[in-house]
Motif scaffolding. Sequence first.
Motif, PDB file in Angstrom:
ATOM      1  N   PRO A 169      95.905  18.708  47.705  1.00 34.50           N
ATOM      2  CA  PRO A 169      96.073  19.769  46.300  1.00 34.50           C
ATOM      3  C   PRO A 169      97.267  19.675  45.845  1.00 34.50           C
ATOM      4  CG  PRO A 169      94.939  20.883  48.336  1.00 34.50           C
ATOM      5  CD  PRO A 169      95.743  19.401  48.783  1.00 34.50           C
ATOM      6  N   ILE A 170      97.441  19.515  44.542  1.00 30.34           N
ATOM      7  CA  ILE A 170      99.184  19.637  44.162  1.00 30.34           C
ATOM      8  C   ILE A 170      98.851  20.837  43.021  1.00 30.34           C
ATOM      9  CG2 ILE A 170     100.795  18.620  42.885  1.00 30.34           C
ATOM     10  CD1 ILE A 170      99.380  15.827  44.108  1.00 30.34           C
ATOM     11  N   GLN A 171      99.769  21.599  43.433  1.00 31.43           N
ATOM     12  CA  GLN A 171     100.161  22.853  42.553  1.00 31.43           C
ATOM     13  C   GLN A 171     101.494  23.086  42.032  1.00 31.43           C
ATOM     14  OE1 GLN A 171      99.359  26.580  44.774  1.00 31.43           O
ATOM     15  NE2 GLN A 171      98.174  27.428  43.162  1.00 31.43           N
ATOM     16  N   MET A 172     101.566  23.654  40.895  1.00 35.66           N
ATOM     17  CA  MET A 172     102.889  23.925  40.639  1.00 35.66           C
ATOM     18  C   MET A 172     103.331  25.202  40.857  1.00 35.66           C
ATOM     19  SD  MET A 172     103.913  21.142  38.641  1.00 35.66           S
ATOM     20  CE  MET A 172     105.201  21.898  37.798  1.00 35.66           C
ATOM     21  N   LEU A 173     104.313  25.426  41.478  1.00 35.20           N
ATOM     22  CA  LEU A 173     105.139  26.618  41.746  1.00 35.20           C
ATOM     23  C   LEU A 173     106.462  26.803  41.065  1.00 35.20           C
ATOM     24  CD1 LEU A 173     104.361  26.634  45.705  1.00 35.20           C
ATOM     25  CD2 LEU A 173     103.179  27.588  44.016  1.00 35.20           C
ATOM     26  N   GLY A 174     106.459  27.445  39.945  1.00 36.02           N
ATOM     27  CA  GLY A 174     107.385  27.346  39.140  1.00 36.02           C
ATOM     28  C   GLY A 174     107.465  26.150  38.533  1.00 36.02           C
ATOM     29  N   ASP A 175     108.392  25.401  38.201  1.00 32.87           N
ATOM     30  CA  ASP A 175     108.357  24.155  37.673  1.00 32.87           C
ATOM     31  C   ASP A 175     108.462  22.856  38.715  1.00 32.87           C
ATOM     32  OD1 ASP A 175     108.659  25.225  35.061  1.00 32.87           O
ATOM     33  OD2 ASP A 175     110.977  25.219  35.403  1.00 32.87           O
ATOM     34  N   VAL A 176     108.086  23.155  40.004  1.00 34.89           N
ATOM     35  CA  VAL A 176     108.079  22.234  41.070  1.00 34.89           C
ATOM     36  C   VAL A 176     106.616  22.088  41.584  1.00 34.89           C
ATOM     37  CG1 VAL A 176     109.089  21.708  43.363  1.00 34.89           C
ATOM     38  CG2 VAL A 176     110.531  22.907  41.608  1.00 34.89           C
ATOM     39  N   PRO A 177     106.318  20.846  41.524  1.00 30.87           N
ATOM     40  CA  PRO A 177     104.878  20.570  42.118  1.00 30.87           C
ATOM     41  C   PRO A 177     104.899  20.526  43.560  1.00 30.87           C
ATOM     42  CG  PRO A 177     105.652  18.518  41.241  1.00 30.87           C
ATOM     43  CD  PRO A 177     106.686  19.715  41.167  1.00 30.87           C
ATOM     44  N   HIS A 178     104.172  21.177  44.196  1.00 29.42           N
ATOM     45  CA  HIS A 178     103.788  21.185  45.819  1.00 29.42           C
ATOM     46  C   HIS A 178     102.531  20.755  46.121  1.00 29.42           C
ATOM     47  CE1 HIS A 178     107.314  23.798  45.430  1.00 29.42           C
ATOM     48  NE2 HIS A 178     107.292  23.908  46.842  1.00 29.42           N
ATOM     49  N   VAL A 183      91.540  12.718  48.354  1.00 31.19           N
ATOM     50  CA  VAL A 183      91.213  12.717  46.531  1.00 31.19           C
ATOM     51  C   VAL A 183      92.493  13.722  46.206  1.00 31.19           C
ATOM     52  CG1 VAL A 183      89.507  14.075  45.342  1.00 31.19           C
ATOM     53  CG2 VAL A 183      88.771  12.819  47.511  1.00 31.19           C
ATOM     54  N   LEU A 184      93.108  13.140  45.258  1.00 28.98           N
ATOM     55  CA  LEU A 184      94.318  13.970  44.474  1.00 28.98           C
ATOM     56  C   LEU A 184      93.623  14.754  43.734  1.00 28.98           C
ATOM     57  CD1 LEU A 184      95.842  11.644  46.143  1.00 28.98           C
ATOM     58  CD2 LEU A 184      97.354  11.724  44.120  1.00 28.98           C
ATOM     59  N   GLY A 185      94.139  16.073  43.669  1.00 33.60           N
ATOM     60  CA  GLY A 185      93.648  17.153  42.777  1.00 33.60           C
ATOM     61  C   GLY A 185      94.703  18.150  42.397  1.00 33.60           C
ATOM     62  N   ARG A 186      94.631  18.472  40.947  1.00 43.22           N
ATOM     63  CA  ARG A 186      95.643  19.267  40.362  1.00 43.22           C
ATOM     64  C   ARG A 186      95.056  20.563  40.291  1.00 43.22           C
ATOM     65  NH1 ARG A 186      98.847  19.095  34.516  1.00 43.22           N
ATOM     66  NH2 ARG A 186      99.911  20.896  34.836  1.00 43.22           N
ATOM     67  N   VAL A 187      95.670  21.621  41.022  1.00 40.81           N
ATOM     68  CA  VAL A 187      95.337  23.015  41.172  1.00 40.81           C
ATOM     69  C   VAL A 187      95.909  23.732  39.950  1.00 40.81           C
ATOM     70  CG1 VAL A 187      95.376  25.275  42.403  1.00 40.81           C
ATOM     71  CG2 VAL A 187      95.192  22.826  43.966  1.00 40.81           C
ATOM     72  N   ARG A 188      94.857  23.957  38.960  1.00 39.29           N
ATOM     73  CA  ARG A 188      95.411  24.625  37.830  1.00 39.29           C
ATOM     74  C   ARG A 188      96.165  26.162  37.818  1.00 39.29           C
ATOM     75  NH1 ARG A 188      90.419  22.716  36.285  1.00 39.29           N
ATOM     76  NH2 ARG A 188      89.810  24.950  35.825  1.00 39.29           N
ATOM     77  N   ASP A 189      95.519  26.713  38.803  1.00 39.48           N
ATOM     78  CA  ASP A 189      96.352  28.006  38.578  1.00 39.48           C
ATOM     79  C   ASP A 189      96.157  28.719  40.239  1.00 39.48           C
ATOM     80  OD1 ASP A 189      96.950  30.464  37.873  1.00 39.48           O
ATOM     81  OD2 ASP A 189      95.047  30.873  36.643  1.00 39.48           O
TER      82      ASP A 189
END
Length: 199
Positions: free
Chosen positions: A44-53, A123-129
């Motif tokens: 799971p990849i989530q944006m924390l501010g402007d940085v993906p984590h 499985v790569l996934g973008r966490v939107r919120d």
Amino acid sequence: MADPFLALERALTRQTGTSSDFDLNPDVVMPEGRKLRPAGVLVPIQMLGDVPHVILTKRSSHLKHHPGQIAFPGGKQDKDDADVIAAALREAREEIGLPTELVDVIGTLPTHETVTSFSMTPVLGRVRDVFDVNPEPGEVEEVFSVPLSHVTNPAFFSIQSRRWQGRRRYYYTVPFGPYYIWGATARILRGLAERVHTQ
């Protein structure tokens, strides 16, 4: 600023082979006819501010398999799961409270064979919120995140070893602060790093 998710989509189009817990140990002979069970793990990849984590878990120290290790949320594919992607999303919901509807699946990496006889699909996934993290009691000790740039930089990986079942076993590591990321998790991230940095 470049979109990190576009870079990941490009990385997933690059061809690399499968991986396993035995990649750095060519002397290990796998039994013929072994039966691997399908499993899915979510990256799971989530944006924390402007940085993906990347969101990771620390497994409970009381578990029978891989106690205390750093892992992706995920597990074996159940009979009610449509496929390994569905398994990864279900397990992420159960293990860390990540709502399935918040995840946009980007794609998958090649399978990874584990010492516990699983054929694991990352499985790569973008966490939107943002979401309320809810670790599963008894299974997940901690949920934390690591900058994507750290775990996709080959320079931060090293090969370490320890004795296991009477022989020396080698494996990848990519430590971050107090977290010792190694084994299958590090090997999968190393494969992703190779794809990201392939021109």
